[in-house]
Design an enzyme around this catalytic site. Structure first.
Site, PDB file in Angstrom:
ATOM      1  N   PHE A  38      39.502  36.221  35.736  1.00 21.75           N
ATOM      2  CA  PHE A  38      38.780  35.044  35.236  1.00 21.75           C
ATOM      3  C   PHE A  38      37.936  34.386  36.345  1.00 21.75           C
ATOM      4  O   PHE A  38      36.710  34.289  36.237  1.00 21.75           O
ATOM      5  CB  PHE A  38      39.815  34.084  34.635  1.00 21.75           C
ATOM      6  CG  PHE A  38      39.353  32.682  34.417  1.00 21.75           C
ATOM      7  CD1 PHE A  38      38.191  32.400  33.710  1.00 21.75           C
ATOM      8  CD2 PHE A  38      40.110  31.610  34.895  1.00 21.75           C
ATOM      9  CE1 PHE A  38      37.776  31.093  33.502  1.00 21.75           C
ATOM     10  CE2 PHE A  38      39.701  30.306  34.682  1.00 21.75           C
ATOM     11  CZ  PHE A  38      38.526  30.046  33.994  1.00 21.75           C
ATOM     12  N   ASN A  59      42.988  46.029  40.639  1.00 21.52           N
ATOM     13  CA  ASN A  59      43.790  47.088  40.003  1.00 21.52           C
ATOM     14  C   ASN A  59      43.762  46.981  38.469  1.00 21.52           C
ATOM     15  O   ASN A  59      44.460  47.726  37.794  1.00 21.52           O
ATOM     16  CB  ASN A  59      45.244  47.073  40.515  1.00 21.52           C
ATOM     17  CG  ASN A  59      46.020  45.856  40.032  1.00 21.52           C
ATOM     18  OD1 ASN A  59      45.463  44.954  39.410  1.00 21.52           O
ATOM     19  ND2 ASN A  59      47.310  45.832  40.337  1.00 21.52           N
ATOM     20  N   GLY A  63      42.966  41.762  34.985  1.00 25.64           N
ATOM     21  CA  GLY A  63      41.503  41.642  34.911  1.00 25.64           C
ATOM     22  C   GLY A  63      40.942  42.580  33.862  1.00 25.64           C
ATOM     23  O   GLY A  63      41.616  43.503  33.408  1.00 25.64           O
ATOM     24  N   ASP A  83      44.961  48.733  44.409  1.00 26.06           N
ATOM     25  CA  ASP A  83      46.034  47.746  44.386  1.00 26.06           C
ATOM     26  C   ASP A  83      46.173  47.164  45.793  1.00 26.06           C
ATOM     27  O   ASP A  83      46.354  47.919  46.763  1.00 26.06           O
ATOM     28  CB  ASP A  83      47.340  48.432  43.944  1.00 26.06           C
ATOM     29  CG  ASP A  83      48.407  47.405  43.579  1.00 26.06           C
ATOM     30  OD1 ASP A  83      48.614  46.463  44.369  1.00 26.06           O
ATOM     31  OD2 ASP A  83      49.023  47.549  42.514  1.00 26.06           O
ATOM     32  N   LYS A 118      55.081  41.369  45.739  1.00 26.40           N
ATOM     33  CA  LYS A 118      54.393  42.334  46.620  1.00 26.40           C
ATOM     34  C   LYS A 118      52.902  42.025  46.698  1.00 26.40           C
ATOM     35  O   LYS A 118      52.291  42.122  47.761  1.00 26.40           O
ATOM     36  CB  LYS A 118      54.591  43.761  46.084  1.00 26.40           C
ATOM     37  CG  LYS A 118      55.970  44.329  46.333  1.00 26.40           C
ATOM     38  CD  LYS A 118      55.985  45.760  45.831  1.00 26.40           C
ATOM     39  CE  LYS A 118      57.310  46.440  46.073  1.00 26.40           C
ATOM     40  NZ  LYS A 118      57.364  47.771  45.428  1.00 26.40           N
ATOM     41  N   THR A 119      52.317  41.683  45.551  1.00 27.59           N
ATOM     42  CA  THR A 119      50.877  41.363  45.538  1.00 27.59           C
ATOM     43  C   THR A 119      50.601  40.200  46.477  1.00 27.59           C
ATOM     44  O   THR A 119      49.650  40.218  47.263  1.00 27.59           O
ATOM     45  CB  THR A 119      50.432  41.027  44.095  1.00 27.59           C
ATOM     46  OG1 THR A 119      50.566  42.202  43.304  1.00 27.59           O
ATOM     47  CG2 THR A 119      48.993  40.542  44.047  1.00 27.59           C
ATOM     48  N   TYR A 172      56.038  33.768  41.879  1.00 22.29           N
ATOM     49  CA  TYR A 172      54.663  33.288  42.065  1.00 22.29           C
ATOM     50  C   TYR A 172      54.649  32.149  43.081  1.00 22.29           C
ATOM     51  O   TYR A 172      53.920  32.207  44.081  1.00 22.29           O
ATOM     52  CB  TYR A 172      54.128  32.824  40.712  1.00 22.29           C
ATOM     53  CG  TYR A 172      52.681  32.385  40.711  1.00 22.29           C
ATOM     54  CD1 TYR A 172      51.654  33.332  40.694  1.00 22.29           C
ATOM     55  CD2 TYR A 172      52.339  31.035  40.690  1.00 22.29           C
ATOM     56  CE1 TYR A 172      50.320  32.933  40.669  1.00 22.29           C
ATOM     57  CE2 TYR A 172      51.013  30.633  40.664  1.00 22.29           C
ATOM     58  CZ  TYR A 172      50.007  31.578  40.648  1.00 22.29           C
ATOM     59  OH  TYR A 172      48.687  31.175  40.616  1.00 22.29           O
ATOM     60  N   LYS A 176      53.224  32.640  46.771  1.00 21.33           N
ATOM     61  CA  LYS A 176      52.020  31.934  47.240  1.00 21.33           C
ATOM     62  C   LYS A 176      52.328  31.070  48.464  1.00 21.33           C
ATOM     63  O   LYS A 176      51.494  30.911  49.355  1.00 21.33           O
ATOM     64  CB  LYS A 176      51.465  31.058  46.114  1.00 21.33           C
ATOM     65  CG  LYS A 176      50.826  31.845  44.960  1.00 21.33           C
ATOM     66  CD  LYS A 176      49.457  32.389  45.329  1.00 21.33           C
ATOM     67  CE  LYS A 176      48.757  33.021  44.133  1.00 21.33           C
ATOM     68  NZ  LYS A 176      47.447  33.594  44.481  1.00 21.33           N
TER      69      LYS A 176
HETATM   70  P1  NAD Z   1      43.466  36.510  36.549  1.00 17.32           P
HETATM   71  O1  NAD Z   1      44.802  37.030  36.157  1.00 17.32           O
HETATM   72  O2  NAD Z   1      42.417  36.354  35.490  1.00 17.32           O
HETATM   73  O3  NAD Z   1      42.831  37.390  37.703  1.00 17.32           O
HETATM   74  C1  NAD Z   1      43.607  38.015  38.700  1.00 17.32           C
HETATM   75  C2  NAD Z   1      42.947  39.324  39.070  1.00 17.32           C
HETATM   76  O4  NAD Z   1      43.728  39.965  40.089  1.00 17.32           O
HETATM   77  C3  NAD Z   1      42.900  40.303  37.891  1.00 17.32           C
HETATM   78  O5  NAD Z   1      41.616  40.890  37.824  1.00 17.32           O
HETATM   79  C4  NAD Z   1      43.961  41.339  38.243  1.00 17.32           C
HETATM   80  O6  NAD Z   1      43.714  42.608  37.663  1.00 17.32           O
HETATM   81  C5  NAD Z   1      43.896  41.331  39.754  1.00 17.32           C
HETATM   82  N1  NAD Z   1      45.145  41.781  40.402  1.00 17.32           N
HETATM   83  C6  NAD Z   1      46.406  41.351  40.159  1.00 17.32           C
HETATM   84  N2  NAD Z   1      47.272  41.986  40.954  1.00 17.32           N
HETATM   85  C7  NAD Z   1      46.538  42.825  41.726  1.00 17.32           C
HETATM   86  C8  NAD Z   1      46.862  43.764  42.747  1.00 17.32           C
HETATM   87  N3  NAD Z   1      48.134  43.969  43.138  1.00 17.32           N
HETATM   88  N4  NAD Z   1      45.853  44.472  43.318  1.00 17.32           N
HETATM   89  C9  NAD Z   1      44.568  44.291  42.927  1.00 17.32           C
HETATM   90  N5  NAD Z   1      44.210  43.420  41.959  1.00 17.32           N
HETATM   91  C10 NAD Z   1      45.182  42.695  41.379  1.00 17.32           C
HETATM   92  O7  NAD Z   1      43.729  35.106  37.275  1.00 17.32           O
HETATM   93  P2  NAD Z   1      42.697  33.968  37.701  1.00 17.32           P
HETATM   94  O8  NAD Z   1      42.924  32.795  36.838  1.00 17.32           O
HETATM   95  O9  NAD Z   1      41.340  34.524  37.835  1.00 17.32           O
HETATM   96  O10 NAD Z   1      43.271  33.598  39.142  1.00 17.32           O
HETATM   97  C11 NAD Z   1      42.709  34.161  40.307  1.00 17.32           C
HETATM   98  C12 NAD Z   1      43.497  33.711  41.528  1.00 17.32           C
HETATM   99  O11 NAD Z   1      43.504  32.293  41.601  1.00 17.32           O
HETATM  100  C13 NAD Z   1      44.948  34.163  41.543  1.00 17.32           C
HETATM  101  O12 NAD Z   1      45.308  34.515  42.851  1.00 17.32           O
HETATM  102  C14 NAD Z   1      45.687  32.939  41.114  1.00 17.32           C
HETATM  103  O13 NAD Z   1      46.997  32.903  41.629  1.00 17.32           O
HETATM  104  C15 NAD Z   1      44.844  31.831  41.685  1.00 17.32           C
HETATM  105  N6  NAD Z   1      45.016  30.602  40.910  1.00 17.32           N
HETATM  106  C16 NAD Z   1      44.409  30.480  39.693  1.00 17.32           C
HETATM  107  C17 NAD Z   1      44.605  29.336  38.960  1.00 17.32           C
HETATM  108  C18 NAD Z   1      43.936  29.139  37.645  1.00 17.32           C
HETATM  109  O14 NAD Z   1      44.125  28.073  37.024  1.00 17.32           O
HETATM  110  N7  NAD Z   1      43.135  30.069  37.150  1.00 17.32           N
HETATM  111  C19 NAD Z   1      45.456  28.313  39.435  1.00 17.32           C
HETATM  112  C20 NAD Z   1      46.063  28.499  40.672  1.00 17.32           C
HETATM  113  C21 NAD Z   1      45.836  29.642  41.416  1.00 17.32           C
END
Ligand code: NAD
Ligand code: UDP
Length: 350
Positions: A38, A59, A63, A83, A118-119, A172, A176
Site C-alpha cells: 500500500f 516477496n 503486496g 524476501d 524474521k522480516t 510485530y 519493530k
Molecule cells: P502492506 O502489507 O500493504 O505492504 C508491505 C509490503 O511488504 C508488501 O508488498 C509485502 O509483500 C512486502 N513484504 C512483506 N514481507 C516481506 C519480506 N519478508 N520480504 C520482502 N517483502 C516483504 O503494508 P503497508 O501498509 O504498505 O505498510 C508498509 C510498511 O509501513 C510496513 O513496514 C508497516 O509495518 C509500516 N507501517 C504501516 C502502517 C500503516 O498504517 N499502513 C502503520 C505503521 C507501520
C-alpha cells in the site's frame, strides 16, 4: 531549503535529466523494499514522478503486482522478487532506501508470526548491510505499535511504551522495536545515515480490500451491504492519516535535516473512536449495513494519537487531508475495485 522542497519543485521541470542532482550528475536511485504494498507502491510512484530510478524489492506476500502495473513499462522502474529475510545483492547505484517490507495488517502479520519477526530482524540487518555497501541513506518504516497499548496520550517519541512481549501482536510490535534498536546501533557503531519513521494508521487508495484493517473492512462491508464488524464496544481510538499526507511525511523525513535521525512520529493527530469511524462510513455509504459487535482482540490498543511536534519542528510537515475528505477518496477507490474498474493511480486530494 530541504531537498523535499526541491523534489516538489522538480515536478514542474521537464526534460529527461530533470532529476540530475548532486556532484555525480546522475539521476538518484531509490530502492523501496515492500514496494508492492500500500505505502511502498505510492512511494515508488512518487519518485518516478520526480524522475528518479526506482527499484522495488518485494516477496509479494501482502503486496500486489497490480499496485505496480502502471510503472512496469517505465524504463526507470525495475522489480526484484526477493524476501528481505535473505541477503540482498544489488550492485547498481542506490542513493536512498525505504525499508517498508513487513505486513502491516494485524491478521496478516499474525498469520505467520515467525516470518514477521524474521522480516523485521533479518530484514533490518540485510537492508542496513546494503545501505552500508551502497553508501545510501536508509529510512525504516517503524510504527506507532512500538508504544503498544499506550498509557499516555498523545504519544510523544520520548514515551517508551507498554508492550506485551508474548501476545498475538508481539511479533510485530517487538519486531519493530528491535528493528529500531538495530538501526540505532548501525548509526552509532557504523555511521550509517538513517531515518526512523513511526507511522500511525495510514489509509487511502491502493489498500488491499482483503487487508483486514479497519478502514478497508468498514468501507467494503458497507459497499457490500454486509454487517459492519466493530471489535469490542468501539470506544478504542485511532488517528487516521491519509496516504498522500503519509507519503509526504516519509519523503520529508528521508530528505530532512541531519538532525532528524531520531525516531519521528508521522501521523494525523485527529483522533476518532472506532464507533465514530463506523458511523461516518455508514453516513457516506447508506447501504443499510447494520453494526455488529464482535470480541475485541487480545492486546488491542485502547487509544492511539501521535504527538507530531517533532515532525513539525524538524520537517515543517503536518497532515492536510481530514478524515472526511480522505474517506471520500478511499470510498471511490474501493467502489471502483469492487466494480472491477482498476484505478491505476491513487487519487490525490489537493
Ligand atoms: P502492506 O502489507 O500493504 O505492504 C508491505 C509490503 O511488504 C508488501 O508488498 C509485502 O509483500 C512486502 N513484504 C512483506 N514481507 C516481506 C519480506 N519478508 N520480504 C520482502 N517483502 C516483504 O503494508 P503497508 O501498509 O504498505 O505498510 C508498509 C510498511 O509501513 C510496513 O513496514 C508497516 O509495518 C509500516 N507501517 C504501516 C502502517 C500503516 O498504517 N499502513 C502503520 C505503521 C507501520
Ligand atoms: N477493528 C474493528 N473492526 C474491524 C477491524 C478492526 O473494530 O473490522 C478495530 C481494531 O480492533 C482496532 C482498530 O479497529 O481497535 C484499528 O484496527 P486495525 O486493524 O486497522 O489497525 P491497528 O491500529 O489495530 O493495528
Amino acid at each position: 531549503m530541504n531537498s523535499v522542497t526541491s523534489f516538489t519543485r522538480l515536478k514542474s521541470v521537464s526534460g529527461p535529466n530533470r532529476h540530475s542532482t548532486g556532484g555525480r550528475g546522475k539521476r538518484k536511485s531509490i530502492l523501496v523494499s515492500g514496494g508492492a504494498g500500500f505505502l511502498g507502491s505510492r512511494l515508488c510512484g512518487r519518485y518516478l514522478e520526480y524522475g528518479c530510478r526506482v527499484i522495488c524489492l518485494d516477496n509479494l506476500s501482502t503486496g500486489r503486482i497490480g499496485n505496480l502495473s502502471h510503472f512496469m513499462e517505465d524504463p526507470n522502474f525495475s522489480f526484484v522478487l526477493h524476501d528481505v529475510v535473505d541477503p540482498i545483492k544489488i550492485d547498481s547505484q542506490i542513493d536512498y532506501i525505504f525499508n517498508m517490507a513487513c505486513p502491516a495488517s494485524p491478521p496478516k502479520y499474525q498469520s505467520d508470526p515467525i516470518q514477521t519477526m524474521k522480516t523485521n530482524l533479518y530484514g533490518a540487518f540485510n537492508l542496513l548491510d546494503l545501505a552500508g555497501r551502497a553508501k545510501a541513506r536508509i529510512l525504516q518504516a517503524s510504527t506507532s505499535e512500538v508504544y503498544g497499548d499506550p498509557e499516555v496520550s498523545p504519544q510523544p517519541e520520548g514515551y517508551q511504551g507498554n508492550v506485551n512481549t508474548v501476545g498475538p501482536r508481539s511479533c510485530y510490535d517487538e519486531g519493530k522495536r528491535a528493528a529500531e534498536t538495530i538501526f540505532h546501533e548501525h548509526r552509532e557503531c557504523l555511521g550509517i545515515d538513517l531515518r526512523i519513521a513511526r507511522i500511525f494508521n495510514a489509509y487511502g487508495p491502493g489498500m488491499d480490500p482483503e487487508d483486514g484493517r479497519v478502514v478497508s473492512n468498514f468501507i467494503n462491508q458497507a459497499l457490500a451491504g454486509k454487517p459492519i464488524t466493530i471489535y469490542g464496544d468501539g470506544s478504542q481510538t485511532r488517528s487516521f492519516c491519509y496516504l498522500e499526507d503519509m507519503v509526504d511525511g516519509l519523503i520529508a523525513l528521508m530528505h530532512g535535516p541531519a538532525t532528524s535521525f531520531e525516531p519521528m512520529n508521522i501521523g494525523n493527530p485527529n483522533e476518532f473512536t472506532v464507533a465514530e469511524l463506523a458511523a461516518l462510513v455508514l453516513e457516506k455509504i447508506p447501504s443499510g449495513s447494520k453494526i455488529v459487535h464482535v470480541d475485541l482482540p487480545t492486546d488491542d490498543p485502547k487509544q492511539r494519537r501521535p504527538d507530531i511536534c517533532r515532525a513539525q519542528k524538524h520537517l515543517g510537515w503536518f497532515p492536510r487531508v481530514n478524515l472526511d475528505q480522505g474517506l471520500d477518496q478511499t470510498i471511490d477507490y474501493f467502489r471502483a475495485e469492487a466494480e472491477g474498474r482498476h484505478q491505476s493511480v491513487p487519487l490525490m486530494v489537493r
